[in-house]
Design an enzyme around this catalytic site. Sequence first.
Site, PDB file in Angstrom:
ATOM      1  N   LYS A  80       9.653  14.941  19.923  1.00  0.00           N
ATOM      2  CA  LYS A  80       9.010  15.565  20.815  1.00  0.00           C
ATOM      3  C   LYS A  80      10.167  16.997  19.383  1.00  0.00           C
ATOM      4  O   LYS A  80      11.355  16.313  20.056  1.00  0.00           O
ATOM      5  CB  LYS A  80       9.303  16.399  22.244  1.00  0.00           C
ATOM      6  N   SER A 156       4.758  19.968  28.778  1.00  0.00           N
ATOM      7  CA  SER A 156       5.034  20.662  27.539  1.00  0.00           C
ATOM      8  C   SER A 156       5.403  19.325  26.519  1.00  0.00           C
ATOM      9  O   SER A 156       5.125  19.993  25.417  1.00  0.00           O
ATOM     10  CB  SER A 156       6.547  21.557  27.636  1.00  0.00           C
ATOM     11  N   SER A 180       6.726  18.307  32.439  1.00  0.00           N
ATOM     12  CA  SER A 180       6.911  18.497  31.781  1.00  0.00           C
ATOM     13  C   SER A 180       6.516  16.517  30.410  1.00  0.00           C
ATOM     14  O   SER A 180       5.537  16.791  29.380  1.00  0.00           O
ATOM     15  CB  SER A 180       7.418  19.312  30.531  1.00  0.00           C
TER      16      SER A 180
END
Length: 480
Positions: A80, A156, A180
Amino acid sequence: MNEFVRMTAVELLQGYKDKTFSPVEVTQALLRQISRCNPVVNAFNLVDEETTLEYARGSEQRYQDGSPRGLLDGVPVAIKDVFLTPMWPTIKGSKTIDPASTLGKEAPAIAALNRHGYVPLGKTTTPEFGWKGVTDNPVDGVTRNPWNPDKTTGGSSGGSAAAVPLGMGPLALGTDAGGSIRIPAGFCGLVGLKPSFGEVPHWPSSPFGTLAHAGPLTWTVSDCALLMNVLTEADSRDINAIPRRNIDYREAVKGEPQDLLKGLHIAYSGSLGYVQLDREVEESVRAAAHLLQSLGAEVTEVAPGFDDPLAPFGHLFYGGAANALRNIGKRQRALMDPQLVAVAEKASQLSMLDYLAAVNERMALCERMANFHRKYDLLLTPTLPITAFKAGREVPEDWSSTRWPSWTPFTYPFNLTGQPALSVPCGFSSDGLPIGLQLVGRRFDDATVLRAGQAYQLAAPLTDKRPALFTAGAAEGEKA
């Protein structure tokens, strides 16, 4: 080639050990899968094949020399784009970050992966500064669901979650300050763990403070346990990290479902006492509760007995958004997601007493759940009350609220408490979208959460089912 993109990390490691195939062969197959699938879903915002293959060749050489490194040598991992990687920039979906300023720095998770010989596949998308439960940003655009590209991945950690079901990587890193990891795991049909706060070292500190956790996104619970063995290694830069306990999570998930569930007392709550559910979600999670009971767990339908903590969560989370923007001026804010700017500016008006009142409510919720878990080892809930909705939106169409936490009521309470929470796939809706169940455990009892998740996945595996885009990509690879 087709088989490589289907393999779990555990299977890849066995193949390397047996010299059935090499890290370079696997990495080349995954990079081809990325080139086929990523244009559809936009999971990766950075792919550097030359650097990735350099890592793979180093791993291959270590296997040839009989000296593989650590627990993950040669296993590719998607990262990420909030984790600092020394060789690649980290821009967090924002035009306000100078990419060059982030080079040469390494997050604890990346340092641990490097000690264990991983192969970095690239950086995956996030909403700007990871501020919301869907994934789009001003730099990279919209990330789309692997099961239906018209739908959202959630967020996210949406890019990481989109990558794994499509075989673009067996393991991925995510972060979770309000759901997330678990939100996109639920929407995209994979395993996602928010570890206990402090269990996985994280640096630099998140602007969302002690709400934020780093953790794994994987295709199987077994792979999740493997990655946890790496990510939980000590790193002195995280002042909130707990002392290392050297728990072998792989060992914790070994055994048959009945053995893994033996003696567990599980509370099942389909609504937490205040959530309205999609009917298909309720049916799938209730069926999962019945299955766990049939395998020997003691399952009781009972709510944990707290009111919706949305207000204190909002103060703390959006206060974190204001914190993230505190040094960003008006000119740069014009380049940002306007909704992030709006919530940050509103939160900046909160008083110190508003913040401390939210802290008080948070502490009361922590106490409530600590007492609840004196009786119950685990709390079982849906991961989300709905399935994935239209991509590019913060909330579903015709929704009663404009902000994302309004449709994530099962995730953010456990960021407030710091408890471990695991999302595992438990079914599909009639229109083919994944449904997830959430298992929440006592603080620092991540092993029990993983045990129960493994028992469920062994008894009701959905791991053979992949999105249509995966199958099309693999077929194209075979032709090539």
